[in-house]
Structures are given as C-alpha cells and as structure tokens.
Design an enzyme around this catalytic site. Sequence first.
Site, PDB file in Angstrom:
ATOM      1  CD  GLU A   1      39.876  28.682  49.682  1.00 45.32           C
ATOM      2  OE1 GLU A   1      40.334  29.536  50.461  1.00 45.32           O
ATOM      3  OE2 GLU A   1      40.465  27.611  49.422  1.00 45.32           O
TER       4      GLU A   1
ATOM      5  CE1 TYR B   1      42.884  35.257  41.170  1.00 46.88           C
ATOM      6  CE2 TYR B   1      40.840  35.892  42.246  1.00 46.88           C
ATOM      7  CZ  TYR B   1      42.210  35.776  42.260  1.00 46.88           C
ATOM      8  OH  TYR B   1      42.920  36.187  43.362  1.00 46.88           O
TER       9      TYR B   1
HETATM   10  C1  LIG Z   1      41.243  41.465  41.635  1.00 44.81           C
HETATM   11  C2  LIG Z   1      42.399  42.480  41.573  1.00 44.81           C
HETATM   12  C3  LIG Z   1      43.592  41.909  42.333  1.00 44.81           C
HETATM   13  C4  LIG Z   1      42.791  42.700  40.095  1.00 44.81           C
HETATM   14  O1  LIG Z   1      43.975  43.486  40.062  1.00 44.81           O
HETATM   15  P1  LIG Z   1      44.331  44.461  38.815  1.00 44.81           P
HETATM   16  O2  LIG Z   1      45.728  44.894  39.001  1.00 44.81           O
HETATM   17  O3  LIG Z   1      43.294  45.511  38.698  1.00 44.81           O
HETATM   18  O4  LIG Z   1      44.189  43.450  37.583  1.00 44.81           O
HETATM   19  P2  LIG Z   1      44.846  43.640  36.123  1.00 44.81           P
HETATM   20  O5  LIG Z   1      44.978  45.098  35.803  1.00 44.81           O
HETATM   21  O6  LIG Z   1      46.090  42.832  36.053  1.00 44.81           O
HETATM   22  O7  LIG Z   1      43.701  43.004  35.225  1.00 44.81           O
HETATM   23  C5  LIG Z   1      43.939  41.939  34.303  1.00 44.81           C
HETATM   24  C6  LIG Z   1      42.656  41.647  33.586  1.00 44.81           C
HETATM   25  O8  LIG Z   1      41.684  41.100  34.500  1.00 44.81           O
HETATM   26  C7  LIG Z   1      40.371  41.599  34.135  1.00 44.81           C
HETATM   27  N1  LIG Z   1      39.854  42.452  35.210  1.00 44.81           N
HETATM   28  C8  LIG Z   1      40.529  42.958  36.255  1.00 44.81           C
HETATM   29  N2  LIG Z   1      39.694  43.673  37.045  1.00 44.81           N
HETATM   30  C9  LIG Z   1      38.484  43.628  36.452  1.00 44.81           C
HETATM   31  C10 LIG Z   1      37.215  44.199  36.786  1.00 44.81           C
HETATM   32  N3  LIG Z   1      37.051  44.964  37.872  1.00 44.81           N
HETATM   33  N4  LIG Z   1      36.168  43.957  35.954  1.00 44.81           N
HETATM   34  C11 LIG Z   1      36.314  43.206  34.832  1.00 44.81           C
HETATM   35  N5  LIG Z   1      37.516  42.631  34.467  1.00 44.81           N
HETATM   36  C12 LIG Z   1      38.575  42.853  35.284  1.00 44.81           C
HETATM   37  C13 LIG Z   1      40.555  42.408  32.854  1.00 44.81           C
HETATM   38  O9  LIG Z   1      40.387  41.526  31.753  1.00 44.81           O
HETATM   39  C14 LIG Z   1      41.992  42.866  32.990  1.00 44.81           C
HETATM   40  O10 LIG Z   1      42.582  43.168  31.728  1.00 44.81           O
HETATM   41  P3  LIG Z   1      42.299  44.618  31.056  1.00 44.81           P
HETATM   42  O11 LIG Z   1      42.462  45.653  32.120  1.00 44.81           O
HETATM   43  O12 LIG Z   1      43.346  44.685  29.988  1.00 44.81           O
HETATM   44  O13 LIG Z   1      40.885  44.561  30.540  1.00 44.81           O
HETATM   45  C15 LIG Z   1      41.947  43.856  42.161  1.00 44.81           C
HETATM   46  O14 LIG Z   1      40.701  44.232  41.603  1.00 44.81           O
HETATM   47  C16 LIG Z   1      41.810  43.885  43.675  1.00 44.81           C
HETATM   48  O15 LIG Z   1      42.790  44.115  44.383  1.00 44.81           O
HETATM   49  N6  LIG Z   1      40.585  43.658  44.213  1.00 44.81           N
HETATM   50  C17 LIG Z   1      40.373  43.715  45.663  1.00 44.81           C
HETATM   51  C18 LIG Z   1      41.027  42.553  46.390  1.00 44.81           C
HETATM   52  C19 LIG Z   1      40.459  41.232  45.907  1.00 44.81           C
HETATM   53  O16 LIG Z   1      39.265  41.097  45.714  1.00 44.81           O
HETATM   54  N7  LIG Z   1      41.362  40.227  45.729  1.00 44.81           N
HETATM   55  C20 LIG Z   1      40.958  38.924  45.244  1.00 44.81           C
HETATM   56  C21 LIG Z   1      40.596  38.004  46.341  1.00 44.81           C
HETATM   57  S1  LIG Z   1      42.000  37.539  47.338  1.00 44.81           S
END
Ligand SMILES: CC(C)(COP(=O)(O)OP(=O)(O)OC[C@H]1O[C@@H](n2cnc3c(N)ncnc32)[C@H](O)[C@@H]1OP(=O)(O)O)[C@@H](O)C(=O)NCCC(=O)NCCS
Length: 165
Positions: free
Chosen positions: A113, A125
Amino acid sequence: MENSLNCSIVPAVASDADDISSMSARLIEEGLPRSWTAWRVGKYIRNKNSVVLTARIDNVLVGFAIMHFKDHEAHLNLLAVEPGYRRTGIGRSLLCWLEESAVVAGIFLISLEVRADNNDALEFYADLGYRETGLIPRYYDDRFDAALLARDLSVGGVAGDSIFR
Ligand SMILES: CC(C)(COP(=O)(O)OP(=O)(O)OC[C@H]1O[C@@H](n2cnc3c(N)ncnc32)[C@H](O)[C@@H]1OP(=O)(O)O)[C@@H](O)C(=O)NCCC(=O)NCCS
C-alpha cells in the site's frame, strides 16, 4: 553488493532498528502517528519470515526496505531512500533484492500500500511493473487514502537488475 556509488545493500542487524525507525518517521510516516517504532522494526529484523534490508554508502544508512513473506504472497511494508541519493537506482536495487528473495522462496505475488497522493512513489512502482489493484479510503490515520499495488513476478521477472552488484 557495491557499485561506483560505493553503495552496499545488506540485511539489517538489530542495532539498525533505531536508525530505520527514525528514517521511516521522517521519510514515510511524516505527518502521521508513528507506527514503525524501533521495537517494531526490531521484531521484523528478528522474524525469519521478514527481510529488512539496508543501503549504505561509506557505512551511512541511505535507504532501507522491509518485506514480510506469507505463504503465497510477499508484502512490501516500507521502502525509502534519503532525498540526496534518490534517482540513483538505490530504490530499484532494494526492491530487486527483495523480489529475488521472494522468487527463491517460491512466491511470485508482491503487494503493497502507498498513500494515494504519493506521486513519486506511484511513478517509481509503475516504472518497476506494479499495477494499481484498488483503493482504501482513509486508510492512513483515517485521513489519507491508500492505493493498493501488486506485481506478479511470474510475468516479466524481477524489477530489472540491481545496479549494486
Ligand atoms: C520511492 C523511492 C523509494 C524511490 O527511490 P529511488 O532510489 O529514488 O528510486 P530509483 O532511483 O531506483 O528509481 C527507479 C526508477 O523509478 C522511477 N522514479 C523514481 N522516482 C521517481 C520520481 N520521483 N518521479 C518519477 N519517476 C520516478 C524512475 O523511472 C526511476 O528510473 P530513472 O531514475 O532511471 O528514471 C523514493 O522516492 C523515496 O524514498 N520516497 C519517499 C518514501 C516513500 O514514499 N516510499 C514509498 C512508500 S513506502
């Protein structure tokens, strides 16, 4: 696992529980009552049906993830990366590691979720093959809706390759 960012992805140990709990409060549960206390995180670290992962750069915690394995499904409880290290593949690598563990355990369905207004996470995701399967109104603190997401790993394999190998 390491790459040029010098990021290691390794299972958490008991002494990580405080830092993971603080990070969850700051990056995931912001504005909500704190539910992932250090005690609760510690319980997941000790539980043989859960995996708690940490991502570290120069031994500093920059990300973590918690997954719980049931009989036919794995549930992603939490995943977060420090803002300064996002979009470097750490989130993908954490999820990839967990998906591979699920497949090894014979589990192909991953569910989670996420707040329905968390666009960054929804984009993340979606990019990794997760699809929305429903919505729970006022799921968080009786205020914020939750989007339900799922991925069937028997279709298309795990979330791409970890870059930290
Ligand atoms: C969601 C989260 C974990 C993603 O982590 P991340 O290390 O930045 O993700 P990645 O670098 O592995 O991204 C993989 C792909 O996902 C997509 N993506 C990741 N963040 C994105 C964003 N803010 N907007 C659009 N696409 C995104 C992209 O396609 C990305 O590939 P690219 O950078 O080559 O374009 C991070 O934004 C986060 O910690 N958010 C706050 C906590 C949270 O909301 N957690 C989820 C609920 S538990």
